[in-house]
Design a protein around this motif. Structure first.
Motif, short mmCIF file in Angstrom:
data_model
loop_
_atom_site.label_atom_id
_atom_site.label_comp_id
_atom_site.label_asym_id
_atom_site.label_seq_id
_atom_site.Cartn_x
_atom_site.Cartn_y
_atom_site.Cartn_z
N GLU C 231 0.83 -1.21 0.00
CA GLU C 231 0.00 0.00 0.00
C GLU C 231 0.86 1.25 0.00
N VAL C 232 1.90 1.25 0.86
CA VAL C 232 2.75 2.43 0.97
C VAL C 232 3.48 2.69 -0.34
N SER C 235 1.09 3.93 -2.93
CA SER C 235 0.72 5.31 -2.65
C SER C 235 1.82 6.26 -3.08
N GLN C 241 -4.42 6.88 -2.22
CA GLN C 241 -4.57 6.14 -0.96
C GLN C 241 -4.81 4.70 -1.34
N GLN C 290 0.36 10.64 13.68
CA GLN C 290 -0.80 10.47 12.80
C GLN C 290 -0.95 11.69 11.91
N TRP C 436 3.95 11.54 1.52
CA TRP C 436 3.58 10.93 2.81
C TRP C 436 2.54 9.85 2.55
N LYS C 438 1.53 7.34 4.02
CA LYS C 438 0.70 6.76 5.09
C LYS C 438 -0.41 7.69 5.56
N LYS C 440 -3.78 9.84 6.11
CA LYS C 440 -5.21 9.56 5.94
C LYS C 440 -5.84 10.81 5.35
#
Lengths: 340, 352, 447
Positions: C231-232, C235, C241, C290, C436, C438, C440
């Motif tokens: 996923e990373v 992305s 995402q 986060q 970035w 990761k 959200k």
């Protein structure tokens, strides 16, 4: 009946390949001077000029052997040359709307001939000048395209069109200064194309160049398929597109210059014939090239037959090829709607 | 033909004398004007007498010389004066030739408006085929259009030219027409006896061996006047390109090449292909003579073309001598005395 | 298994300064499929051209059968490597059989006359990919999938051992994609090697033995699909995402597909709802930083969303720092941008409307005051992070020119935050996610 025979590809191909021979035999019997077909054949097969055939007037024998024969052969060679070079150029330029004139060879030859008509007078001088300026035009287009780095074929085409226009303008200038009583009609007639006055002396170079050229194109005809796919695909299939195209352009230019220097400017043949060929045998150059050579030769002989027999005066070939070629092309394009 | 006659007969010549000023006692300024219809059918008025004339058309220049108006030319295009011999002879005929030669300024295609204006002409004589007529009209100088391509129009052109240049010139023009008619009638009288199938068949070629004169051209009239038959009379228009096979069908007795445009007898006699033609085998290939103006063109000199050709085609029956007539013609109409040597040279049949 | 084709430290530049491939190494064994993935303009086609010998790389080498590719002549090379280019139509209506026969070119004699053997190979190739019945049809009239199969057959007729395919499934419908890739899979089992450039990472899970992930001409990762297509990584290459969807086959968890998640609609109030999205985010800040990206079009309400989040966070007792940049409105028109420090509550005018437009500037409409910008940057520099860091906003200045709120950018890059909330406009979202991966993403609007 004919269609049924044609359903078998082999028969069709055989017929097309025999077509030049058939048309040649018909052509040699046609002429304003009336000579019976049997006499024509007897003259053709007699070796001594007129000595062996006391019952046929000498003038008839001379006409067949010295006037009709070289002229029909010239038509055959010019047509074969246009058929081969037109097909090859359409393949390597990936464009079914070009012929070997695209790089300016004809315009150059037209200028060379006009210049020679103005300054010199002998028939052979006009031919040599046309030949040299035809080659010069393509060479200049080539040189011009070297000024740019990218997409050489596109630039070359553009340069060919530019150089062609340049020479056309120069020819127009010559026509402007030409004496309207003598040189001007000669230039105009040359620019419309004609095989009047062709003798054995004129067709030597044309014959050698055309025969070698046609053999060359027959040998590389498979490559035309590959080159027509585009440069990167050709490379992938192991064919060097640049060197192959350069050689093809040189060969086609020599052939076209040799043809045009004898016949004068004749358009449309190299453009129309490959289309007719594709309609008959498809786009595969393996059979298309020989078919185009044969169709071109036959077509040119028929056109010249009309030019020399229809009226007491000669009809310019360029006029006929345009008048007959354009409608043919329109019909072919209609029938060929689904790609080339 | 009728139309041409019509024009000759109905060319309205009005000499109008208009008195300027009101008192007859004073010096009378006489303004004489000539009104006529030119060969393009245009009515124009020309002040008389004409003193400064531009001729932009070679044949027209020869009309002017023939009627004795050569000294009134300020600039002219010449026919047949480009080759060294023609130029040399023209200089003998008119010592001013070099100064007034205007081929570079004036032709059927070109008309140098500024140069024309600077010459201050009172008349411009042109070919009706000139492409620049509209722009030349801007000068508001009378423009006389010549269209002389046939026997009839040639005579008409001569007579009109004569009128323009005054009464002496008119007489001279009439004399030429009489001379022309006399020659033609003389030849005709003897050649009429020859039946059509007995007449000599002539091919008149052009600047190239395979380019021939059509039936519409003046050359055909010359051949017919000389008692011959032009084999290419079935063709129409201007020069026609043909092939050797057609020549073989025509099978001419005599081939004549013109004295201009690089045409040569040798181009035919030395070509292997032409050897099949009887006239070539027999050596009957000749070059039309010229002094300045070629004798086959619709110009005054063409009368000698008829003489020369009649003598060539029918030597036994025609009682006419080229040298004699040429001497008379150039003396009368160009005021030039040809030497015996010159006469022999131009009248011979096998020139080079 | 022996390495069949390999490339070492390959780089290529179309012109000096326009390097499109950097230091690429790869190898393909017999019977292996390598997928080359990456964004448009990432260098995939150039790489295939280098590997096929159409382009000569600036540095590095390509070896095939342990011999330098450029030591083979054109026709030898064509017997080793086949390239199936991106779909384009020839001008002339060659039949399918003729197109396949053209693959025999490197094997033909100088006259180019196909022998009985050539015809047999062509026949076999067409049979293998199942296009025998199309032989007489014009290539330009058959369907896109059939064309791709014809080109594969041509590659088979070439009898090379590795086939390079440039986006073979582009423009094909699902059924034709499956048909083409299935044929590829069957041929691979027979020992043929494939290098396939593709825009369909999902296909790589099913058909690739290895994946080469390219980003602006650099190798991002090279290895098995499971290792590379994370996923990373996805992305950071595609700027989305990414979420890998797994399937359970016979008890094994296997990756199946990659989906791109859209920004979530989250209300700032959810910080107060136990189990809610923001509630969880603030819980997780204790284990790792986060990052929230608030995105949306201009005027969507990104700043409002952030200020409400700051308000609710303060109400819950979290410490808040950072800057907000609300617009200044006069009679309904935005005439300026102010900047407001969340730690001190101080507000200053940051930008005003420019008199004349100058398209060459990054912000043609707004003229920024360097002093105020400096002040805003100072407020962003903190030794110890507060619970919530708000950065409004990171725009073209920051991402494209390295100016503006650089302090904020640096802090996020360095991970010096607990919960960070960065405002990024929609057009720059891929850039932010590549940087970035990761983060959200939240759709910043007021409902």
């Amino acid at each position: 009946m004919l269609n049924k025979i044609f359903e078998r590809k082999g028969w069709k191909l055989t017929f097309i390949l025999l077509l030049p021979l058939i048309i040649f035999i018909i052509s040699i019997m046609l002429g304003r001077y009336n000579i019976g077909p049997f006499d024509v054949i007897r003259i053709l097969f007699s070796t001594g000029l007129g000595e062996g055939l006391p019952d046929i007037p000498n003038i008839a024998q001379q006409l067949i052997l010295r006037i009709r024969l070289p002229r029909i052969l010239a038509a055959l060679l010019v047509g074969a040359s246009f058929g081969a070079t037109g097909t090859a150029f359409q393949a390597i330029f990936k464009n079914p709307l070009v012929d070997s004139n695209i790089l300016g060879v004809t315009s150059g030859a037209g200028f060379g001939a006009s210049l020679a008509i103005l300054l010199l007078s002998e028939q052979w001088q006009i031919q040599v000048s046309a030949f040299i300026f035809g080659l010069l035009a393509v060479f200049l287009a080539f040189l011009g395209s070297r000024l740019y780095k990218s997409t050489p074929i596109l630039v070359l085409t553009l340069m060919g069109i530019l150089i062609g226009s340049l020479f056309s303008s120069l020819t127009a200038l010559l026509k402007y200064v030409a004496d309207p009583l003598d040189a001007l009609p000669a230039i105009t007639f040359w620019l419309l194309g004609s095989l009047t006055g062709i003798t054995w002396d004129n067709i030597g170079v044309l014959g050698v160049v055309t025969i070698i050229g046609v053999i060359f194109f027959m040998m590389i005809r498979w490559r035309l398929n590959i080159l027509s796919l585009g440069d990167s695909e050709a490379k992938t299939l192991g064919i060097n597109p640049t060197s192959n195209k350069v050689i093809i352009i040189i060969a086609a230019t020599l052939m076209t210059a040799a043809a045009v220097s004898v016949s004068g400017v004749i358009g449309w043949v190299g453009l129309v014939i490959p289309h007719a060929g594709r309609l008959l045998v498809g786009p595969n150059h393996k059979s298309l090239l020989p078919v185009s050579v044969c169709l071109g030769a036959a077509y040119m002989m028929i056109i010249d037959d009309i030019a020399r027999t229809l009226l007491p005066g000669e009809i310019p070939l360029g006029v006929l090829t345009g008048l007959i070629g354009v409608p043919i092309l329109i019909i072919l394009m209609r029938r060929n709607r689904t790609g080339w | 033909m009728n139309k041409a006659l019509f024009r000759v007969v109905f060319s309205i010549v009005v000499l109008s004398m208009v008195l300027l000023g009101c008192s007859p006692k004073q010096e009378t300024a006489v303004d004489v004007k000539l009104t006529l219809i030119d060969q393009a059918g245009i009515t124009l008025t020309i002040p008389q007498p004409v003193e400064r004339v531009i001729s932009t058309y070679g044949p027209a220049t020869s009309f002017i010389y023939a009627v004795g108006g050569g000294d009134r030319l300020v600039s002219a295009s010449y026919l047949g004066a480009r080759d060294p011999f023609g130029a040399m002879m023209m200089e003998k005929i008119d010592p001013n030739f070099r100064e007034i030669q205007g081929d570079e300024f004036f032709s059927q295609e070109d008309f140098n408006l500024e140069h024309a204006a600077s010459l201050n002409p009172d008349l411009i004589i042109v070919s009706s085929r000139s492409v620049w007529l509209e722009s030349a009209a801007q000068l508001e100088i009378p423009i006389f259009q010549v269209f002389a391509e046939t026997e009839e129009t040639l005579k008409e052109a001569m007579l009109l030219t004569g009128e323009i240049f005054g009464s002496d010139a008119a007489d001279q023009a009439a004399a030429w027409v009489d001379y022309y008619d006399e020659i033609v009638a003389g030849v005709q009288e003897t050649t009429d006896r020859i039946s059509l199938d007995q007449r000599v068949r002539v091919l008149f070629t052009g600047t190239e061996p395979l380019r021939v004169a059509s039936g519409d051209m003046y050359q055909t009239s010359i051949i017919e006047a000389a008692g011959g038959i032009s084999v290419s009379e079935e063709l129409s228009g201007y020069w026609n390109d043909i092939n050797l096979e057609q020549v073989a069908i025509w099978d001419p007795d005599v081939i004549i090449v013109p004295p201009y445009g690089g045409a040569s007898v040798e181009a035919i006699t030395e070509s292997p292909e032409w050897q099949i033609i009887k006239a070539v085998q027999d050596g009957h290939v000749y070059r039309m003579p010229k002094l300045v103006v070629p004798w086959d063109t619709p110009a005054p000199d063409s009368v000698l073309g008829i003489v020369w050709m009649a003598q060539l085609l029918n030597p036994e029956i025609v009682d006419i001598d080229c040298k004699e007539e040429a001497a008379y013609f150039y003396n009368t109409f160009y005021e030039y005395q040809l030497t015996d040597e010159e006469l022999t040279t131009i009248c011979q049949f096998n020139v080079e | 298994m022996t390495v069949y084709l390999s490339a070492q430290n390959l780089s290529y530049a179309y012109s000096p300064g326009r390097t499109v491939l950097h230091d690429i190494s790869l190898s393909v064994k017999a019977g292996e499929t390598l997928y080359v993935l990456g964004r448009n303009g990432g260098g995939k086609t150039t790489l295939l051209s280098c590997l096929a010998g159409l382009l000569k790389p600036g540095t590095g080498s390509v070896r095939i059968n342990d011999k330098n590719l450029y030591n083979y002549n054109g026709s030898e090379r064509a017997q080793l490597i086949g390239l199936i280019p991106q779909m384009h139509l020839p001008v002339f209506a060659y039949s399918v059989e003729e197109m396949v026969m053209m693959g025999r070119t490197p094997h033909l004699n100088w006259m180019g006359a196909p022998s009985f053997e050539d015809k047999r190979v062509v026949e076999e190739a067409m049979e293998q990919v199942g296009i025998s019945e199309l032989r007489e049809q014009p290539y330009i009239e058959i369907s896109g999938g059939e064309r791709q199969l014809t080109l594969i057959a041509r590659g088979l007729a070439q009898q090379c051992q590795v086939l390079l395919m440039d986006e073979p499934t582009a423009h094909l419908d699902l059924s034709n994609q499956q048909r083409v890739l299935e044929i590829v899979q069957q041929l691979k089992l027979k020992g043929l090697s494939f290098i396939i450039s593709s825009h369909a990472p999902n296909d790589a899970f099913g058909f690739a033995d290895r994946v080469l992930l390219l980003n602006d001409g650099w190798v991002m990762d090279y290895g098995s699909p499971e290792d590379v297509l994370t996923e990373v990584m996805l992305s950071s290459v595609y700027g989305i995402q990414a979420e890998v969807v797994y399937a359970h086959d016979n008890g094994f968890k296997v990756p199946r597909a990659i989906v791109s998640r859209r920004p979530s609609n989250v209300a700032p109030e959810s910080i107060n709802e136990p189990g809610g999205f923001l509630y969880k985010v603030f819980e997780q800040r204790l284990s790792s930083p986060q990052l929230l990206i608030v995105t949306g079009l201009s005027g969507a309400g990104k700043t409002t969303w952030c200020s409400r989040l700051a308000k609710f966070a303060k109400a819950r007792g979290f410490s808040v720092e950072g800057v907000l940049s609300p617009g200044i409105f006069e009679t309904g028109k935005k005439t300026g941008i102010s900047v407001e420090s969340l730690s001190t509550g101080e507000a200053k005018q940051l930008a005003s409307l420019r008199d004349s437009e100058n398209a060459k500037l990054a912000t043609p409409r707004w003229s920024f005051s360097p002093e105020i910008l400096e002040w805003a940057n100072q407020t962003l520099i903190q030794k110890d992070s507060k619970d919530l860091l708000v950065i409004d906003e990171l725009g073209p200045l920051e991402f494209l020119q390295g100016k503006g709120l650089t302090a904020g950018l640096d802090r996020i890059d360095a991970g010096q935050y607990k919960v960070a909330c960065a405002v990024v406009r929609s057009s720059l979202l891929p850039k932010a996610l590549q940087r970035w991966p990761k983060a959200k993403v939240i759709h910043g609007s007021f409902q």
